[in-house]
Design an enzyme around this catalytic site. Structure first.
Site, short mmCIF file in Angstrom:
data_model
loop_
_atom_site.label_atom_id
_atom_site.label_comp_id
_atom_site.label_asym_id
_atom_site.label_seq_id
_atom_site.Cartn_x
_atom_site.Cartn_y
_atom_site.Cartn_z
N SER A 60 48.25 99.07 126.97
CA SER A 60 49.12 99.04 125.79
C SER A 60 50.43 99.72 126.14
O SER A 60 50.60 100.23 127.26
CB SER A 60 48.45 99.75 124.62
N LYS A 61 51.32 99.77 125.16
CA LYS A 61 52.64 100.36 125.40
C LYS A 61 52.56 101.80 125.89
O LYS A 61 53.46 102.28 126.57
CB LYS A 61 53.47 100.31 124.11
#
Ligand code: GLU
Length: 488
Positions: free
Chosen positions: A243-244
Site C-alpha cells: 500500500s501507499k
C-alpha cells in the site's frame, strides 16, 4: 481457438503495481500464445471513476509498452446489455425482485449473520402470487437478486490454484441490478467477458471469492464459462499487503524516478512468476518467450524496491548510447540541459564516454543525470563532507600535493592523456613524495567532481579531458589556500 484475455481496471486510482502486474501477465500470455489482449475500463462506479484516472491508466500501460489489441472498451457503454441479461434471468425465474429495505437487511445481518444469507429469498417467497410484479409496476423500489442454486458445489480448475471448490450454500443471492437500475460488478463483468469472448480471466487473488458467483451467472445465462487464473497478492517488505505506506505504488511515480520501462516490466514479471532458471535480467522479448502460467506461484510475492533499482541498473547498462543520452537529457535539471546538448553536438564520442562511465554504477537515469554535473559546468560545488575528509584536515599538504600533481600532468601531450599514463604519473609522484597514492587520489577526486566518491579516478580524468581536469585542479588548490588564509 486462440486465447482472448483482458485487463479490466477500475479507474478509481492510478495504475498501481498490482494492476500493472495483472496487465503484464495477461499481455505476456497473449503475446506468447499469439492470442488477443483486450483493455476494458470498468467505469461503472461513476462517483469514484474519473477521466484523469482513465488517462493515467492508459499512459501507464503505454509507458510499460503493454499494447492492447482491442479496446479500450468502457463498461459504462454496455449497461443496456447488462440490464437485458439481468431481466432475462428474472424472466426465466433465475432471479427475483427483492423489496427488502436496506436497513432491514442490515439489522438481520447483525442479529443472525448466517440466517441473513437467504433472508431476501425467504421474503420474496412469502409474497402472494403476482405481488412482486404488482409492486414493481407500481414503482416500488427494489433490487434484483440472482437466485443462487442450492445444493451445489461450484468447482473449477484455477490455472494457478488448481482445483477449487466453493459450496453454493455460503453464497448469498447476490444483487445483480440495484434499485436505481444500475448493474453490479459481478453481473457486468460476466456479461462483458461473455460478450467479448474472453477465454481466460486472469486477475488478482482478491477476486477469487467472486469467481464462484460469476461461474453460476455464466451457467444461468447459458454463456460458456472461461478459464480462471488468480495471481498472488503483492506484499510490502513487512509482509503486509502493498500500500501507499510502503512508498510509491503508482507506476507513473517510478517513471518520474528514472526507472526504465524495461526494468519495471522485468521487475513486475518476477512478482509471482519465475522463468525457472537463474536468469533474472530479462528483456521484453525474453519474457514473452519464457512466460507460462505453469510457473506462476500461489505464494504472495514481496515487493523489493532495492531489487527494482538493481534491475534498473542492469537494464541501463544494456541500453544503447544514443537512446540513453536522450533519456538522460530529459532528466537533467534546466541549467544543465544546454551544456549537455552542446557537449553532445560538439563531441558525441566524448559525451558518450562520460555516460558510459557514469552508467556503470548508476541504478536510475536520475543517478546519471545528477552525477553528470561536474562534467558539464565550469563551477562545481564542493561537498562539505568530502572537503572535511580530504582537504581540511591538512590543507597545506592537500594543496601542495594537488599542485605538484597538476604541474606534472600539465606536461603531458594530449596523446598521452590516457588512463595508463595518468596512473603511471600519479604513482610516480606519490613515490617521489614518499606518500601513498591515496594521498593524491582523494584530494584530486574532490577537486574534479566535488565529492568523495566517483568512478575510477583515471577514467574520470580521461572523461573530463586535460583542459577541464587541469583547470579543476588549479581551482581546488586556490580554494583550499583561500580557506586556510580565511581561517588564519
Ligand atoms: N475492475 C476490477 C478491478 O479493478 C477487475 C475485474 C476483473 O478483472 O474481473 O479490480
Amino acid at each position: 481457438m486462440s486465447i482472448r484475455v483482458r485487463f479490466a481496471p477500475s479507474p478509481t486510482g492510478y495504475l498501481h503495481v498490482g494492476g500493472a502486474r495483472t496487465a503484464l501477465f495477461n499481455w505476456l500470455l497473449a503475446r506468447r500464445e499469439g492470442g488477443r489482449f483486450l483493455l476494458r475500463i470498468e467505469d461503472t462506479d461513476r462517483n469514484r471513476s474519473s477521466q484523469e484516472m482513465v488517462d493515467a491508466i492508459l499512459e501507464g500501460m503505454s509507458w510499460l509498452g503493454l499494447d492492447w489489441d482491442e479496446g479500450p472498451f468502457f463498461q459504462g457503454e454496455g449497461v443496456e446489455r447488462h440490464r437485458a441479461d439481468a431481466l432475462r434471468l428474472l424472466a426465466e425465474g433465475k432471479a427475483y425482485r427483492d423489496f427488502t429495505a436496506p436497513e432491514e437487511l442490515a439489522r438481520i445481518r447483525e442479529e443472525d449473520p448466517d440466517g441473513a444469507t437467504r433472508y431476501p429469498r425467504r421474503q420474496a417467497e412469502a409474497l402472494a402470487p403476482g405481488e412482486a410484479e404488482e409492486r414493481a409496476a407500481a414503482g416500488e423500489p427494489h433490487a434484483i437478486r440472482f437466485l443462487v442454486p442450492d445444493h451445489r458445489v461450484v468447482e473449477f480448475d484455477d490455472r494457478v490454484h488448481g482445483r477449487t471448490r466453493f459450496p453454493a450454500e455460503a453464497i448469498e443471492d447476490l444483487v445483480i441490478l440495484r434499485a436505481d437500475g444500475s448493474p453490479t460488478y459481478n453481473l457486468a463483468v460476466v456479461s462483458d467477458d461473455a460478450f467479448m469472448n474472453i477465454t481466460l480471466v486472469m486477475r488478482g487473488d482478491d477476486h477469487l471469492s467472486n469467481t464462484p458467483k460469476q461461474i453460476l451467472l455464466y451457467e444461468a445465462l447459458g454463456y460458456p464459462v472461461p478459464e480462471f487464473a488468480h495471481l498472488p497478492l503483492i506484499l510490502g517488505p513487512d509482509g503486509k499487503r502493498l500500500s501507499k505506506r510502503h512508498g510509491a505504488t503508482a507506476v507513473g511515480d517510478y517513471e518520474g524516478q528514472g526507472i526504465l520501462p524495461e526494468a519495471m516490466v522485468n521487475f513486475l514479471a518476477l512478482l509471482g512468476w519465475s522463468p525457472g532458471t537463474d536468469q533474472e535480467v530479462m528483456s521484453r522479448s525474453e519474457l514473452v518467450a519464457a512466460f507460462s502460467l505453469d510457473r506462476v506461484v500461489k505464494k504472495s510475492a514481496v515487493f523489493d524496491a532495492e531489487k527494482l533499482r538493481w534491475l534498473n541498473g542492469q537494464h541501463l547498462n544494456r541500453m544503447d548510447g544514443v537512446a540513453l543520452a536522450s533519456l538522460v537529457l530529459d532528466h537533467l535539471e534546466a541549467g544543465l540541459r544546454e551544456p549537455a546538448e552542446a557537449a553532445m553536438e560538439t563531441d558525441p564520442a566524448g559525451f558518450g564516454a562520460i555516460l558510459d562511465l557514469l552508467i556503470t554504477r548508476a541504478r536510475s537515469v536520475d543517478d546519471v543525470a545528477m552525477k553528470l554535473r561536474p562534467y558539464l559546468v565550469e563551477e562545481i560545488v564542493y561537498d562539505p563532507g568530502a572537503v572535511k575528509k580530504h582537504w581540511a584536515k591538512r590543507p597545506d599538504e592537500a594543496a601542495g600535493h594537488l599542485e605538484a600533481l597538476r604541474e606534472r600532468l600539465q606536461g603531458l601531450e594530449p596523446g598521452e592523456w590516457t588512463e595508463a599514463r595518468l596512473e603511471e604519473e600519479l604513482r610516480g609522484l606519490a613515490e617521489e613524495r614518499g606518500i601513498g597514492a591515496g594521498k593524491l587520489i582523494h584530494p584530486l577526486r574532490v577537486a574534479l567532481v566535488g565529492e568523495a566518491v566517483s568512478p575510477g579516478i583515471f577514467e574520470v580524468l580521461v572523461a573530463m579531458g586535460p583542459d577541464r581536469s587541469l583547470a579543476r585542479m588549479a581551482a581546488g588548490v586556490q580554494w583550499i589556500r583561500r580557506q586556510v588564509a580565511g581561517n588564519a
